[in-house]
Design an enzyme around this catalytic site. Structure first.
Site, PDB file in Angstrom:
ATOM      1  N   CYS A 259       0.826  -1.210   0.000  1.00  0.00           N
ATOM      2  CA  CYS A 259       0.000   0.000   0.000  1.00  0.00           C
ATOM      3  C   CYS A 259       0.868   1.271   0.000  1.00  0.00           C
ATOM      4  CB  CYS A 259      -0.967  -0.053   1.177  1.00  0.00           C
ATOM      5  SG  CYS A 259      -2.346   1.117   1.006  1.00  0.00           S
ATOM      6  N   PHE A 304      -3.658   7.646  -3.352  1.00  0.00           N
ATOM      7  CA  PHE A 304      -2.528   8.032  -4.193  1.00  0.00           C
ATOM      8  C   PHE A 304      -2.045   6.794  -4.934  1.00  0.00           C
ATOM      9  CE2 PHE A 304      -2.698  11.188  -0.884  1.00  0.00           C
ATOM     10  CZ  PHE A 304      -2.297  12.378  -1.497  1.00  0.00           C
ATOM     11  N   HIS A 349      -3.676  -4.993  -0.078  1.00  0.00           N
ATOM     12  CA  HIS A 349      -3.421  -5.500   1.277  1.00  0.00           C
ATOM     13  C   HIS A 349      -3.477  -7.027   1.296  1.00  0.00           C
ATOM     14  CE1 HIS A 349      -3.516  -1.765   3.745  1.00  0.00           C
ATOM     15  NE2 HIS A 349      -4.177  -1.319   2.697  1.00  0.00           N
ATOM     16  N   GLU A 351      -2.690  -8.947   3.680  1.00  0.00           N
ATOM     17  CA  GLU A 351      -3.097  -9.481   4.990  1.00  0.00           C
ATOM     18  C   GLU A 351      -4.610  -9.579   5.100  1.00  0.00           C
ATOM     19  OE1 GLU A 351      -3.850  -5.304   5.382  1.00  0.00           O
ATOM     20  OE2 GLU A 351      -2.155  -6.387   4.560  1.00  0.00           O
TER      21      GLU A 351
END
Length: 374
Positions: A259, A304, A349, A351
């Site tokens: 990220c 972003f 992500h 996770e």
């Protein structure tokens, strides 16, 4: 509609007002308004440090069904600046629940709004782009012009350095589960609890370091690898983290970023970053792998992105690199891979505590990189 609730308003910086009812604490809160498309995992969303400074609009109409539990927090507190939902659940029902979502919002002082047209608000954000906003209720409620003036005093997300507000102030260690296989130095720009758990489950001892950590401090941990975490704010403001990343690349220490970490690596490699119109926030976003065209469904939260084209190869001060992943929805860069030094990153992500789990194997790839098998 819950007519006993206090009237509330969500006001955009362009003067548009969405009226509803209070949900959580009374008062006012300012931030950047964004929408989140996940249908599950609202507790993880609320406690994700990457949402710091943002007013989150849930597109899923009913929120709060499973209450609030002691297990799913991604940080020590709720991070969002404000919260907007359509239909808060009247009662929580889950075996892990320890209370109601609304009560937790009150306890932590989070100003929210319910019973607004989140569909209309989301469409407005998609057309106009993310912008500053405010949630007002109770004594803070005023006329539209007055509330709009308050919203315009809020800082812009572009140029914001927020990592220091959410990263750890002091180093700490998350032990490996069982026998330690590797030691990782993690730069905490807003790391999630689930990430540290994924490392621990793979026999990784993680030394979590403050955002302002120097190379000497990082090397004192004697790491087998370096991790750049997720986090809030503008990557262009993270000059120290970018400089540290370059020093790690020069020493060829295995590096993995997710990220915000993907954007930090991108800038360290000489790529520019830009503010997206409305970002990617949800747990249902497709990503295409450049190597074999395989598609993963991913969890994302970013406003972003790194400049680049799908599959692009480019030169860096550390050798060749490539855009390893992209989003088919808008072509946004979703991953970077260095071809001559041991470093890679993804914008999503892996996770993904609330799901999906398509990308969890990236943690295994990092362990392979640290073992020297590339």
């Amino acid at each position: 509609m819950n007519t006993s609730a206090t009237r509330a308003a969500l006001v955009l910086e362009n003067g548009k007002v969405f009226w509803g009812r209070e949900f959580g604490a009374l008062g006012s809160s300012l931030g950047e308004v964004v929408f989140q498309t996940g249908m599950t995992g609202y507790q993880e969303t609320l406690t994700d440090p990457s949402y710091h400074g943002q007013i989150v609009v849930q597109t899923s109409p009913q929120i709060g069904n499973t209450g609030w539990n002691d297990d799913d927090d991604e940080s020590a507190r709720i991070q969002v600046a404000g919260y907007a939902v359509r239909d808060p659940s009247r009662a929580a029902s889950n075996w892990r629940s320890r209370g109601e979502l609304a009560d937790e919002l009150v306890r932590q002082g989070i100003v929210g709004i319910s019973e607004i047209d989140t569909r209309s608000l989301t469409r407005h954000i998609r057309e106009a782009g993310v912008m500053r906003a405010g949630v007002f209720s109770g004594d803070a409620l005023a006329g539209p012009d007055t509330m709009t003036e308050q919203v315009l005093t809020a800082p812009l997300m572009a140029g914001a350095d927020l990592a220091a507000r959410v990263g750890t102030a002091r180093p700490y260690v998350r032990a490996a589960a069982g026998t330690r296989r590797f030691r990782v130095a993690a730069l905490d720009l807003g790391v999630k609890t689930s990430t540290l758990r994924m490392f621990a489950d793979r026999g990784i001892e993680t030394h979590v370091l403050p955002p302002a950590t120097t190379l000497d401090q990082l090397l004192e941990t004697e790491p087998d690898g370096v991790f750049l975490s997720n986090g809030p704010g503008d990557p262009a403001a993270m000059t120290q983290a970018v400089a540290l990343t370059r020093e790690v690349l020069e020493r060829r220490i295995p590096l993995f970023g997710i990220c915000f970490g993907n954007q930090i690596l991108g800038r360290a490699l000489g790529r520019a970053t830009y503010k997206m119109r409305y970002g990617h926030r949800g747990i249902n976003i497709p990503v295409i792998h450049a190597g074999d065209g395989r598609v993963s469904i991913t969890s994302q939260n970013h406003g972003f992105a790194v400049e680049g084209e799908a599959g692009e190869r480019f030169d860096t001060p550390y050798g060749r690199a490539m855009v390893s992943h992209h989003c088919p929805n808008d072509g946004a860069v979703e991953g970077l891979r260095c071809l001559d030094v041991p470093a890679f990153s993804v914008q999503y992500h892996p996770e993904a505590a609330a799901g999906p789990h398509d990308a969890a194997a990236l943690f295994d790839e990092f362990t392979t990189l640290m073992s020297g098998d590339r």
